[in-house]
Design a protein around this motif. Structure first.
Motif, PDB file in Angstrom:
ATOM      1  N   ARG A  69      11.331 -12.901-103.770  1.00 28.88           N
ATOM      2  CA  ARG A  69      10.236 -13.867-103.788  1.00 28.88           C
ATOM      3  C   ARG A  69       9.984 -14.416-102.389  1.00 28.88           C
ATOM      4  O   ARG A  69       8.925 -14.951-102.110  1.00 28.88           O
ATOM      5  CB  ARG A  69      10.549 -15.021-104.752  1.00 28.88           C
ATOM      6  CG  ARG A  69      10.603 -14.580-106.204  1.00 28.88           C
ATOM      7  CD  ARG A  69      10.892 -15.709-107.169  1.00 28.88           C
ATOM      8  NE  ARG A  69      12.053 -16.495-106.753  1.00 28.88           N
ATOM      9  CZ  ARG A  69      12.073 -17.827-106.709  1.00 28.88           C
ATOM     10  NH1 ARG A  69      11.022 -18.535-107.052  1.00 28.88           N
ATOM     11  NH2 ARG A  69      13.161 -18.464-106.329  1.00 28.88           N
ATOM     12  N   TYR A  70      10.939 -14.242-101.484  1.00 28.73           N
ATOM     13  CA  TYR A  70      10.852 -14.776-100.133  1.00 28.73           C
ATOM     14  C   TYR A  70      10.302 -13.770 -99.126  1.00 28.73           C
ATOM     15  O   TYR A  70      10.315 -14.027 -97.928  1.00 28.73           O
ATOM     16  CB  TYR A  70      12.232 -15.270 -99.687  1.00 28.73           C
ATOM     17  CG  TYR A  70      12.875 -16.124-100.749  1.00 28.73           C
ATOM     18  CD1 TYR A  70      12.350 -17.371-101.082  1.00 28.73           C
ATOM     19  CD2 TYR A  70      13.968 -15.663-101.470  1.00 28.73           C
ATOM     20  CE1 TYR A  70      12.909 -18.142-102.093  1.00 28.73           C
ATOM     21  CE2 TYR A  70      14.541 -16.429-102.478  1.00 28.73           C
ATOM     22  CZ  TYR A  70      14.002 -17.667-102.778  1.00 28.73           C
ATOM     23  OH  TYR A  70      14.563 -18.423-103.780  1.00 28.73           O
ATOM     24  N   GLY A  71       9.834 -12.643 -99.631  1.00 26.66           N
ATOM     25  CA  GLY A  71       9.230 -11.637 -98.765  1.00 26.66           C
ATOM     26  C   GLY A  71       9.896 -10.284 -98.912  1.00 26.66           C
ATOM     27  O   GLY A  71      10.863 -10.120 -99.658  1.00 26.66           O
ATOM     28  N   VAL A  72       9.354  -9.330 -98.185  1.00 29.72           N
ATOM     29  CA  VAL A  72       9.915  -7.985 -98.127  1.00 29.72           C
ATOM     30  C   VAL A  72      10.587  -7.858 -96.759  1.00 29.72           C
ATOM     31  O   VAL A  72       9.932  -7.986 -95.723  1.00 29.72           O
ATOM     32  CB  VAL A  72       8.829  -6.907 -98.313  1.00 29.72           C
ATOM     33  CG1 VAL A  72       9.418  -5.513 -98.124  1.00 29.72           C
ATOM     34  CG2 VAL A  72       8.166  -7.036 -99.676  1.00 29.72           C
ATOM     35  N   PHE A  73      11.878  -7.626 -96.776  1.00 28.88           N
ATOM     36  CA  PHE A  73      12.658  -7.498 -95.550  1.00 28.88           C
ATOM     37  C   PHE A  73      12.795  -6.012 -95.233  1.00 28.88           C
ATOM     38  O   PHE A  73      13.308  -5.239 -96.044  1.00 28.88           O
ATOM     39  CB  PHE A  73      14.035  -8.139 -95.722  1.00 28.88           C
ATOM     40  CG  PHE A  73      13.964  -9.616 -95.974  1.00 28.88           C
ATOM     41  CD1 PHE A  73      14.066 -10.520 -94.927  1.00 28.88           C
ATOM     42  CD2 PHE A  73      13.769 -10.111 -97.262  1.00 28.88           C
ATOM     43  CE1 PHE A  73      13.984 -11.891 -95.159  1.00 28.88           C
ATOM     44  CE2 PHE A  73      13.682 -11.473 -97.508  1.00 28.88           C
ATOM     45  CZ  PHE A  73      13.787 -12.369 -96.452  1.00 28.88           C
ATOM     46  N   VAL A  74      12.303  -5.628 -94.069  1.00 32.12           N
ATOM     47  CA  VAL A  74      12.375  -4.248 -93.608  1.00 32.12           C
ATOM     48  C   VAL A  74      13.501  -4.201 -92.584  1.00 32.12           C
ATOM     49  O   VAL A  74      13.400  -4.795 -91.505  1.00 32.12           O
ATOM     50  CB  VAL A  74      11.024  -3.806 -92.997  1.00 32.12           C
ATOM     51  CG1 VAL A  74      11.099  -2.366 -92.528  1.00 32.12           C
ATOM     52  CG2 VAL A  74       9.896  -4.001 -94.009  1.00 32.12           C
ATOM     53  N   VAL A  75      14.593  -3.517 -92.956  1.00 41.62           N
ATOM     54  CA  VAL A  75      15.817  -3.559 -92.156  1.00 41.62           C
ATOM     55  C   VAL A  75      16.032  -2.212 -91.469  1.00 41.62           C
ATOM     56  O   VAL A  75      16.141  -1.175 -92.128  1.00 41.62           O
ATOM     57  CB  VAL A  75      17.045  -3.898 -93.040  1.00 41.62           C
ATOM     58  CG1 VAL A  75      18.305  -3.996 -92.182  1.00 41.62           C
ATOM     59  CG2 VAL A  75      16.806  -5.195 -93.821  1.00 41.62           C
ATOM     60  N   GLU A  76      16.092  -2.267 -90.157  1.00 47.72           N
ATOM     61  CA  GLU A  76      16.408  -1.098 -89.331  1.00 47.72           C
ATOM     62  C   GLU A  76      17.825  -1.283 -88.830  1.00 47.72           C
ATOM     63  O   GLU A  76      18.152  -2.322 -88.240  1.00 47.72           O
ATOM     64  CB  GLU A  76      15.434  -0.995 -88.154  1.00 47.72           C
ATOM     65  CG  GLU A  76      15.713   0.128 -87.206  1.00 47.72           C
ATOM     66  CD  GLU A  76      15.555   1.508 -87.819  1.00 47.72           C
ATOM     67  OE1 GLU A  76      16.243   2.429 -87.350  1.00 47.72           O
ATOM     68  OE2 GLU A  76      14.757   1.670 -88.767  1.00 47.72           O
ATOM     69  N   THR A  77      18.695  -0.307 -89.078  1.00 43.95           N
ATOM     70  CA  THR A  77      20.084  -0.418 -88.652  1.00 43.95           C
ATOM     71  C   THR A  77      20.385   0.581 -87.538  1.00 43.95           C
ATOM     72  O   THR A  77      19.865   1.702 -87.530  1.00 43.95           O
ATOM     73  CB  THR A  77      21.064  -0.179 -89.822  1.00 43.95           C
ATOM     74  OG1 THR A  77      20.825   1.108 -90.380  1.00 43.95           O
ATOM     75  CG2 THR A  77      20.916  -1.236 -90.881  1.00 43.95           C
ATOM     76  N   LYS A  78      21.220   0.140 -86.629  1.00 46.85           N
ATOM     77  CA  LYS A  78      21.685   0.983 -85.523  1.00 46.85           C
ATOM     78  C   LYS A  78      23.186   0.785 -85.416  1.00 46.85           C
ATOM     79  O   LYS A  78      23.660  -0.342 -85.403  1.00 46.85           O
ATOM     80  CB  LYS A  78      21.036   0.581 -84.188  1.00 46.85           C
ATOM     81  CG  LYS A  78      19.520   0.642 -84.166  1.00 46.85           C
ATOM     82  CD  LYS A  78      19.041   2.060 -84.182  1.00 46.85           C
ATOM     83  CE  LYS A  78      17.530   2.134 -84.057  1.00 46.85           C
ATOM     84  NZ  LYS A  78      17.033   3.455 -84.386  1.00 46.85           N
ATOM     85  N   ASN A  79      23.935   1.871 -85.338  1.00 49.91           N
ATOM     86  CA  ASN A  79      25.385   1.788 -85.165  1.00 49.91           C
ATOM     87  C   ASN A  79      25.697   2.272 -83.760  1.00 49.91           C
ATOM     88  O   ASN A  79      25.606   3.467 -83.484  1.00 49.91           O
ATOM     89  CB  ASN A  79      26.092   2.630 -86.221  1.00 49.91           C
ATOM     90  CG  ASN A  79      27.571   2.309 -86.305  1.00 49.91           C
ATOM     91  OD1 ASN A  79      28.106   1.550 -85.509  1.00 49.91           O
ATOM     92  ND2 ASN A  79      28.241   2.886 -87.276  1.00 49.91           N
ATOM     93  N   MET A  80      26.018   1.340 -82.867  1.00 48.67           N
ATOM     94  CA  MET A  80      26.205   1.675 -81.457  1.00 48.67           C
ATOM     95  C   MET A  80      27.372   0.885 -80.874  1.00 48.67           C
ATOM     96  O   MET A  80      27.676  -0.208 -81.331  1.00 48.67           O
ATOM     97  CB  MET A  80      24.944   1.353 -80.657  1.00 48.67           C
ATOM     98  CG  MET A  80      23.739   2.147 -81.069  1.00 48.67           C
ATOM     99  SD  MET A  80      22.330   1.733 -80.014  1.00 48.67           S
ATOM    100  CE  MET A  80      21.214   3.052 -80.467  1.00 48.67           C
TER     101      MET A  80
END
Length: 185
Positions: free
Chosen positions: A69-80
Motif C-alpha cells: 500500500r506504500y508503493g512499488v519498490f523496485v530493488v536493484e541488487t549488486k554484490n561487490m
C-alpha cells in the motif's frame, strides 16, 4: 535470533567454490530474498523476484519488486567488494578493489528504466514507485549517495515509507498485472 544478529549473519554470508571463484550475483539476490522473507510481513508486502518484462527495445530484468500500500519498490541488487564511487547523475560508477577498477552502469539509471518500463506496462504511476539500490558484499560507498542507495539494511528503508499510496484492491491488481505481463523464465 535478534534482528541485529540475523542481519549481521546475512551481511557476513559468503560462498566460494573450491577454485576460489565467488558466486556474486546470485548470492546477493539470495541474501535480498532472505531479508525480505524474514523482515517484511507477507500480509503487508508482496515480493516478486527476477521479473523480466518486455520493453520497446526488447526486455529488461528487475531483480526484486516489493508491492505494498506504500508503493512499488523496485530493488536493484549488486554484490561487490571494494570501494564504490559515482555520482547520482554519472552514467557509470566505478568499483575499485585492491588496485583493480571495474566500470559499471549507474544502478540508479538502470532502475529509472525499470520504473519507466513497469509503469508503462502495468499502468503504475511512476511517482508511486520507489527506486532502491542495495550493495551486498564487503564494499563501501566512497562518494555521497542519495538515501535510496544502501549497503544492506534496505528493509528499514522500505518500512520507512508509510504514506498510503494504494488501496488493497489496487495492490492486488498491480500484483496480478505484473504476474500476467512477466516473461516466463
Amino acid at each position: 535470533a535478534s534482528l541485529c544478529a540475523v542481519q549481521a549473519f546475512i551481511r557476513g554470508m559468503s560462498v566460494e567454490m573450491s577454485s576460489g571463484l565467488q558466486f556474486t550475483g546470485w548470492f546477493g539476490e539470495l541474501k535480498t530474498v532472505i531479508a525480505k522473507k524474514l523482515f517484511l510481513r507477507s500480509s503487508d508486502y508482496v515480493d516478486i523476484n527476477n521479473v523480466t518484462i518486455k520493453t520497446r527495445r526488447g526486455t529488461t530484468q528487475i531483480d526484486h519488486l516489493i508491492i505494498s500500500r506504500y508503493g512499488v519498490f523496485v530493488v536493484e541488487t549488486k554484490n561487490m567488494s571494494g570501494w564504490i564511487l559515482g555520482g547520482e547523475d554519472d552514467s557509470f560508477w566505478i568499483k575499485t578493489n585492491r588496485g583493480n577498477k571495474l566500470k559499471f552502469q549507474n544502478p540508479l539509471h538502470q532502475n529509472e528504466s525499470h520504473i519507466r518500463a513497469l509503469s508503462n506496462l502495468a499502468r503504475i504511476p511512476p511517482e508511486r514507485m520507489h527506486s532502491v539500490v542495495v550493495f551486498w558484499g564487503n564494499c563501501r560507498l566512497r562518494t555521497e549517495m542519495p538515501p535510496n542507495v544502501l549497503t544492506g539494511g534496505y528493509i528499514t528503508y522500505v518500512k520507512s515509507k508509510r504514506q498510503v499510496l494504494f488501496t488493497e484492491d489496487e495492490v492486488m491488481r498491480i500484483v496480478a498485472t505484473i504476474k500476467a505481463v512477466m516473461v516466463p523464465q
